[in-house]
Design a protein around this motif. Structure first.
Motif, PDB file in Angstrom:
ATOM      1  N   UNK A 159      -1.687  -0.688 -14.696  1.00 23.53           N
ATOM      2  CA  UNK A 159      -2.074  -0.463 -13.303  1.00 23.53           C
ATOM      3  C   UNK A 159      -2.554   0.971 -13.169  1.00 23.53           C
ATOM      4  N   UNK A 160      -3.834   1.129 -12.818  1.00 22.05           N
ATOM      5  CA  UNK A 160      -4.400   2.471 -12.699  1.00 22.05           C
ATOM      6  C   UNK A 160      -4.395   2.969 -11.267  1.00 22.05           C
ATOM      7  N   UNK A 161      -4.521   2.083 -10.304  1.00 18.17           N
ATOM      8  CA  UNK A 161      -4.576   2.504  -8.916  1.00 18.17           C
ATOM      9  C   UNK A 161      -3.198   2.837  -8.358  1.00 18.17           C
ATOM     10  N   UNK A 162      -3.184   3.446  -7.190  1.00 15.03           N
ATOM     11  CA  UNK A 162      -1.933   3.815  -6.523  1.00 15.03           C
ATOM     12  C   UNK A 162      -1.376   2.618  -5.771  1.00 15.03           C
ATOM     13  N   UNK A 163      -0.124   2.222  -6.076  1.00 13.44           N
ATOM     14  CA  UNK A 163       0.467   1.086  -5.369  1.00 13.44           C
ATOM     15  C   UNK A 163       0.696   1.405  -3.892  1.00 13.44           C
ATOM     16  N   UNK A 164       0.661   0.362  -3.064  1.00  8.54           N
ATOM     17  CA  UNK A 164       0.906   0.494  -1.628  1.00  8.54           C
ATOM     18  C   UNK A 164       2.026  -0.467  -1.247  1.00  8.54           C
ATOM     19  N   UNK A 165       3.093   0.092  -0.618  1.00  8.47           N
ATOM     20  CA  UNK A 165       4.212  -0.724  -0.158  1.00  8.47           C
ATOM     21  C   UNK A 165       4.115  -0.940   1.345  1.00  8.47           C
ATOM     22  N   UNK A 166       4.385  -2.166   1.777  1.00  5.95           N
ATOM     23  CA  UNK A 166       4.453  -2.487   3.195  1.00  5.95           C
ATOM     24  C   UNK A 166       5.769  -3.218   3.443  1.00  5.95           C
ATOM     25  N   UNK A 167       6.392  -2.970   4.604  1.00 11.36           N
ATOM     26  CA  UNK A 167       7.675  -3.590   4.907  1.00 11.36           C
ATOM     27  C   UNK A 167       7.634  -4.408   6.190  1.00 11.36           C
TER      28      UNK A 167
END
Length: 629
Positions: A72-80
């Motif tokens: 995984x090269x991109x920045x992960x995004x967390x949503x809650x």
């Protein structure tokens, strides 16, 4: 009585009214507590759960499922809110470098819901996957199976699944939850090792429901192939057996502008050895489907649409189509068909079809399958010249049949294609009040070596035939018989009238030839050196019998002593008719049928030239005739 009934109801309702408020208060408190916990978890989750933890969890999940290494090269995004969800960008899935570094594919964006409770407990579990613009590459091996390697959970489950007591069985340690998977704007390349073909699927959209590996699957996939959108609906209670190339219960539908097909039954992606079920397919535009698939069939333009519905099952080395309903254009038939397949040989179609009404021309086109000239390629037989794709041995019957402008009834026919030759026989039919048989044969090099036609008609009404065909000019109107034998050295698909050679014999009983008046013909010949046939067309020539023989070559017919015998006079013709230009060059004579009446009706030789249907007649003087004053 009414008062006592109301008292009983009040006694029953009274206790309920006492405990209902307490239950409502208790339920409200529980709901508020649950809502508070839900909101508290959503608020506190960003501080309790790290992005790196969830990211590593989904990396491990992808690697576990595929056996490949997920990068995984991109920045992960967390949503809650409203549900916990992680989105990963620029995902690449490939073999570990020490194992070959084989690329399975890449995904522009991958998102999945995860369990907040499990994450708080230090574990990760994911469901509801969404793949945005995935680009995947799969291989279909020599055995017809999709290469699911490497050593991931999916591959192990496919290898470990077994069939017991009519059900798919999977060991618990190989089972796992999956959930729903959606795909948006994907691309898939499948390389078929067995055939060497490479299939490209673009603009792929999919909606897959697969709760567990050991459970049923349903999927809807839309993809673009060669510029045409194709929708596939697939469902199976035994998906792992299907992916393993074993026999599995399957329901599949294919829908597009060019083809609609549905199958339900038992099938395998690897072979047809145990296929059984029901199939129906509709092709609204056969030429367009062939153009899309890159195939070519000469003369297929008359076959516009086709459809079939049948029970299907494996039979020996092929397939049996029982209770078959087949439609070609507006012709419908029922019957039984077999498709035989053997390694190293062309497939063969055999069977019987019964039509109520049919058009023979598109039916012949449907079975004239071949590789187009110039598209020769090596096939499994090792031969490289253009060949028929199929061997055919089919029996036909029809109450009514049409072949171009001709109409037949009570037809019995057969179509055989084998050994580089194709034969179509009409063994029996009723034609214009008589009988007709025919034999059409095409030979050599995918029919490009030419062919021949043999036609026999007995006791048919040629007067009705001339009217049906709108033929003009003085023609014999009678009940008669005809034998025709034609052949061509050129491909029968391209042969013109000038490429045909052969012979014809035509004979009739009594009849007439309108537009020829024997008396007017003698009068005009006595008065004029030449005149148009129309000048002697005031009556009709009645005859008792007619005999004609002709040879065909180089675009013309050579007439050999055609005798038209009337009660008092006989008309004889011989010469050449150029049928491509309707030109005539005939010598003829009109003389007494009874030699004893030769003085009353002396011989009248003449020459016929010009073009049909109104040629010019020029009398020919007799050598021993006295000169005219």
């Amino acid at each position: 009585m009414g008062t006592s009934r109301h008292r009983r109801w009040r006694r029953k309702i009274g206790p309920v009214s006492r405990w209902l408020p307490a239950f409502a208060r208790f339920s409200t408190v529980l709901l508020l507590i649950a809502l508070g916990l839900f909101v508290a978890l959503r608020v506190a989750a960003p501080y309790l759960i790290s992005t790196g933890f969830v990211r590593s969890g989904i990396e491990d999940a992808l690697s576990k499922w595929t056996g490949y290494h997920a990068e995984i090269k991109g920045t992960p995004v967390l949503e809650f809110w409203p549900t916990p969800r992680i989105t990963l960008n620029q995902v690449t899935i490939r073999q570990p470098r020490e194992s070959g570094d084989k690329l399975l594919g890449s995904i522009e964006s991958l998102s999945a819901d995860f369990s907040l409770i499990d994450a708080l407990r230090g574990r990760t579990s994911f469901h509801e996957f969404n793949l945005l613009r995935p680009n995947l590459a799969l291989t279909r091996d020599e055995n017809g199976l999709i290469d699911w390697s490497y050593a991931g959970l999916l591959a192990r489950a496919i290898s470990g699944v077994r069939y017991e007591n009519g059900a798919e069985v999977l060991d618990p340690d190989l089972d796992a939850e999956i959930g729903a998977v959606t795909v948006e704007d994907g691309a898939l390349v499948v390389t078929d090792i067995r055939t060497g073909n490479i299939y490209h699927f673009d603009s792929v959209t999919a909606d897959i429901a697969w709760p567990r590996l050991s459970g049923a699957i349903s999927a809807v996939v839309i993809a673009r192939i060669n510029g045409e959108d194709l929708k596939v609906d697939y469902a199976s209670r035994q998906p792992l057996l299907a992916f393993a190339g074993k026999n599995a219960e399957t329901r599949t539908s294919i829908t597009s502008n060019l083809l609609t097909a549905h199958f339900q039954g038992i099938a395998s992606i690897a072979s047809i050895s145990a296929l059984s079920g029901n199939i129906n397919a509709t092709i609204p535009d056969v030429p367009s489907l062939l153009t899309w698939s890159g195939k070519s069939i000469p003369g297929i333009g008359t076959l516009k649409s086709a459809s079939l519905e049948s029970d299907i099952m494996s039979s020996g080395s092929g397939l049996r189509f029982n209770n078959l309903s087949l439609s070609l254009n507006d012709a419908s038939a029922t019957g039984v068909m077999d498709l035989f397949t053997q390694p190293g040989k062309r497939p063969k179609i055999g069977g019987t079809l019964a039509f109520d009404e049919m058009n023979l021309k598109p039916f012949l086109d449907a079975f004239a399958l071949r590789l187009a000239a110039g598209e020769a390629k090596e096939i499994s037989t090792g031969m490289s010249e253009p060949l028929q794709l199929l061997d055919v041995d089919v029996r036909l019957s029809a109450r009514r049949a049409q072949m171009g402008l001709f109409e037949l009834s009570d037809v019995g026919a057969s179509m055989i294609v084998a050994g580089g030759e194709a034969k179509f026989d009409i063994g029996d039919s009723q034609f214009e009040g008589g009988e007709m048989t025919a034999h059409l044969e095409a030979t050599k090099r995918d029919f490009d070596g030419g062919g021949k036609l043999q036609l026999s008609i007995r006791d048919a009404d040629f007067a009705a035939l001339a009217e049906r065909l709108h033929l003009k000019g003085p023609l014999p109107l009678a009940t008669g018989s005809l034998d025709l034998d034609l052949q061509s050295s050129k491909a029968i698909w391209t042969a013109g009238l000038g490429d045909v050679t052969g012979k014809l014999r035509f004979w009739t009983r009594e009849g007439t030839i309108p537009g020829i008046d024997a008396g007017a013909l003698r009068t005009q010949a006595a008065e004029k050196p030449f005149f148009p046939l129309s000048a002697a067309a005031s009556g009709a020539f009645s005859f008792d019998r007619l005999n004609l023989q002709a040879n065909f070559a180089n675009g013309s017919a050579e007439i050999h002593d055609a005798h038209i015998t009337g009660a008092t006079q006989t008309l004889t013709l011989s010469g050449v008719i150029t049928y491509q230009s309707n030109g005539l060059a005939l010598s003829g004579s009109l003389e007494a049928t009874d030699p004893a009446k030769a003085a009353e009706l002396p011989p009248l030789p003449f020459f016929v030239g010009g073009s049909w249907p109104n040629p010019v007649i020029s009398p020919v003087p007799l050598l021993n005739a006295p000169a005219k004053p």
